[in-house]
Motif scaffolding. Structure first.
Motif, PDB file in Angstrom:
ATOM      1  N   GLY A  81       0.820  -1.205   0.000  1.00  0.00           N
ATOM      2  CA  GLY A  81       0.000   0.000   0.000  1.00  0.00           C
ATOM      3  C   GLY A  81       0.852   1.252   0.000  1.00  0.00           C
ATOM      4  O   GLY A  81       0.570   2.220  -0.702  1.00  0.00           O
ATOM      5  N   LYS A  82       1.915   1.236   0.782  1.00  0.00           N
ATOM      6  CA  LYS A  82       2.828   2.382   0.825  1.00  0.00           C
ATOM      7  C   LYS A  82       3.536   2.558  -0.514  1.00  0.00           C
ATOM      8  O   LYS A  82       3.725   3.680  -0.991  1.00  0.00           O
ATOM      9  N   PHE A  83       3.893   1.449  -1.151  1.00  0.00           N
ATOM     10  CA  PHE A  83       4.541   1.502  -2.465  1.00  0.00           C
ATOM     11  C   PHE A  83       3.597   2.093  -3.510  1.00  0.00           C
ATOM     12  O   PHE A  83       3.983   2.970  -4.283  1.00  0.00           O
ATOM     13  N   MET A  84       2.342   1.624  -3.521  1.00  0.00           N
ATOM     14  CA  MET A  84       1.370   2.136  -4.499  1.00  0.00           C
ATOM     15  C   MET A  84       1.109   3.621  -4.280  1.00  0.00           C
ATOM     16  O   MET A  84       1.010   4.384  -5.241  1.00  0.00           O
ATOM     17  N   ALA A  85       1.005   4.053  -3.025  1.00  0.00           N
ATOM     18  CA  ALA A  85       0.779   5.471  -2.738  1.00  0.00           C
ATOM     19  C   ALA A  85       1.937   6.308  -3.273  1.00  0.00           C
ATOM     20  O   ALA A  85       1.718   7.349  -3.900  1.00  0.00           O
ATOM     21  N   ALA A  86       3.163   5.837  -3.055  1.00  0.00           N
ATOM     22  CA  ALA A  86       4.342   6.567  -3.548  1.00  0.00           C
ATOM     23  C   ALA A  86       4.371   6.578  -5.073  1.00  0.00           C
ATOM     24  O   ALA A  86       4.690   7.596  -5.688  1.00  0.00           O
ATOM     25  N   LEU A  87       4.016   5.469  -5.686  1.00  0.00           N
ATOM     26  CA  LEU A  87       4.005   5.368  -7.141  1.00  0.00           C
ATOM     27  C   LEU A  87       2.995   6.348  -7.749  1.00  0.00           C
ATOM     28  O   LEU A  87       3.298   7.056  -8.709  1.00  0.00           O
ATOM     29  N   PHE A  88       1.802   6.408  -7.167  1.00  0.00           N
ATOM     30  CA  PHE A  88       0.756   7.303  -7.672  1.00  0.00           C
ATOM     31  C   PHE A  88       1.115   8.777  -7.499  1.00  0.00           C
ATOM     32  O   PHE A  88       0.632   9.628  -8.225  1.00  0.00           O
ATOM     33  N   LYS A  89       1.944   9.082  -6.517  1.00  0.00           N
ATOM     34  CA  LYS A  89       2.328  10.475  -6.275  1.00  0.00           C
ATOM     35  C   LYS A  89       3.525  10.912  -7.112  1.00  0.00           C
ATOM     36  O   LYS A  89       3.813  12.092  -7.197  1.00  0.00           O
ATOM     37  N   THR A  90       4.221   9.953  -7.721  1.00  0.00           N
ATOM     38  CA  THR A  90       5.447  10.292  -8.452  1.00  0.00           C
ATOM     39  C   THR A  90       5.330   9.917  -9.923  1.00  0.00           C
ATOM     40  O   THR A  90       4.718  10.638 -10.692  1.00  0.00           O
ATOM     41  N   VAL A  91       5.876   8.795 -10.301  1.00  0.00           N
ATOM     42  CA  VAL A  91       5.998   8.432 -11.719  1.00  0.00           C
ATOM     43  C   VAL A  91       4.683   8.075 -12.398  1.00  0.00           C
ATOM     44  O   VAL A  91       4.593   8.091 -13.617  1.00  0.00           O
ATOM     45  N   SER A  92       3.648   7.777 -11.629  1.00  0.00           N
ATOM     46  CA  SER A  92       2.362   7.367 -12.225  1.00  0.00           C
ATOM     47  C   SER A  92       1.241   8.355 -11.954  1.00  0.00           C
ATOM     48  O   SER A  92       0.072   7.982 -11.890  1.00  0.00           O
ATOM     49  N   ARG A  93       1.578   9.626 -11.809  1.00  0.00           N
ATOM     50  CA  ARG A  93       0.542  10.641 -11.554  1.00  0.00           C
ATOM     51  C   ARG A  93      -0.491  10.687 -12.673  1.00  0.00           C
ATOM     52  O   ARG A  93      -1.686  10.754 -12.425  1.00  0.00           O
ATOM     53  N   ARG A  94      -0.031  10.671 -13.922  1.00  0.00           N
ATOM     54  CA  ARG A  94      -0.951  10.758 -15.067  1.00  0.00           C
ATOM     55  C   ARG A  94      -1.859   9.534 -15.122  1.00  0.00           C
ATOM     56  O   ARG A  94      -3.066   9.648 -15.352  1.00  0.00           O
ATOM     57  N   GLU A  95      -1.280   8.360 -14.902  1.00  0.00           N
ATOM     58  CA  GLU A  95      -2.074   7.133 -14.935  1.00  0.00           C
ATOM     59  C   GLU A  95      -3.111   7.121 -13.814  1.00  0.00           C
ATOM     60  O   GLU A  95      -4.252   6.708 -14.005  1.00  0.00           O
ATOM     61  N   TYR A  96      -2.698   7.588 -12.638  1.00  0.00           N
ATOM     62  CA  TYR A  96      -3.640   7.663 -11.524  1.00  0.00           C
ATOM     63  C   TYR A  96      -4.809   8.586 -11.867  1.00  0.00           C
ATOM     64  O   TYR A  96      -5.971   8.258 -11.626  1.00  0.00           O
ATOM     65  N   LYS A  97      -4.493   9.735 -12.452  1.00  0.00           N
ATOM     66  CA  LYS A  97      -5.535  10.692 -12.829  1.00  0.00           C
ATOM     67  C   LYS A  97      -6.512  10.067 -13.824  1.00  0.00           C
ATOM     68  O   LYS A  97      -7.728  10.252 -13.710  1.00  0.00           O
ATOM     69  N   ASP A  98      -5.995   9.315 -14.796  1.00  0.00           N
ATOM     70  CA  ASP A  98      -6.857   8.643 -15.779  1.00  0.00           C
ATOM     71  C   ASP A  98      -7.774   7.618 -15.120  1.00  0.00           C
ATOM     72  O   ASP A  98      -8.977   7.568 -15.393  1.00  0.00           O
ATOM     73  N   ILE A  99      -7.191   6.771 -14.268  1.00  0.00           N
ATOM     74  CA  ILE A  99      -7.974   5.717 -13.614  1.00  0.00           C
ATOM     75  C   ILE A  99      -9.010   6.332 -12.680  1.00  0.00           C
ATOM     76  O   ILE A  99     -10.177   5.927 -12.670  1.00  0.00           O
ATOM     77  N   ALA A 100      -8.590   7.313 -11.877  1.00  0.00           N
ATOM     78  CA  ALA A 100      -9.512   7.956 -10.937  1.00  0.00           C
ATOM     79  C   ALA A 100     -10.642   8.658 -11.692  1.00  0.00           C
ATOM     80  O   ALA A 100     -11.812   8.584 -11.287  1.00  0.00           O
ATOM     81  N   GLY A 101     -10.313   9.314 -12.797  1.00  0.00           N
ATOM     82  CA  GLY A 101     -11.335   9.984 -13.605  1.00  0.00           C
ATOM     83  C   GLY A 101     -12.323   9.006 -14.200  1.00  0.00           C
ATOM     84  O   GLY A 101     -13.534   9.264 -14.228  1.00  0.00           O
ATOM     85  N   MET A 102     -11.820   7.865 -14.699  1.00  0.00           N
ATOM     86  CA  MET A 102     -12.706   6.848 -15.262  1.00  0.00           C
ATOM     87  C   MET A 102     -13.697   6.370 -14.209  1.00  0.00           C
ATOM     88  O   MET A 102     -14.894   6.279 -14.467  1.00  0.00           O
ATOM     89  N   GLU A 103     -13.190   6.079 -13.011  1.00  0.00           N
ATOM     90  CA  GLU A 103     -14.082   5.623 -11.940  1.00  0.00           C
ATOM     91  C   GLU A 103     -15.141   6.668 -11.623  1.00  0.00           C
ATOM     92  O   GLU A 103     -16.321   6.358 -11.524  1.00  0.00           O
TER      93      GLU A 103
END
Length: 102
Positions: free
Chosen positions: A36-58
């Motif tokens: 969980g800590k790894f995913m949180a760090a990933l979403f805040k750094t290198v995967s910000r755009r992907e997180y935004k896409d997934i969160a927007g889709m939901e």
């Protein structure tokens, strides 16, 4: 919004979408584990755009009128080659309120 509009244009009424743990109302995800800590760090750094896409889709799917589009959001956790299928699953309608499936 593009997915919902395309579904309506093509008269598609159902979608099963693979999302990710830790998105939108699943925050914080698995907060007590290193994954969980790894995913949180990933979403805040290198995967910000992907997180935004997934969160927007939901959010777009959840905001649709339930009478014309039916959806299922899947948030897989623990998928990998070393994971042996056990024929079990969890359904989570509310955080911390899991139900073990058959």
């Amino acid at each position: 919004k593009n997915i919902v509009a395309a579904m309506r244009d093509a008269n598609v009424q159902r979608i099963v979408a693979m999302s990710s743990m830790g998105v939108n109302d699943d925050k914080p995800c698995m907060e007590w584990r290193s994954e969980g800590k790894f995913m949180a760090a990933l979403f805040k750094t290198v995967s910000r755009r992907e997180y935004k896409d997934i969160a927007g889709m939901e959010k777009d799917l959840i905001a649709t009128d339930a009478s014309d589009i039916s959806y299922l959001l899947v948030r897989p956790v623990g998928l990998g080659g070393e994971c042996v299928p056990r024929g079990e699953y969890f359904i989570q309608k509310k955080k911390f309120d899991d139900v073990l499936g058959p």
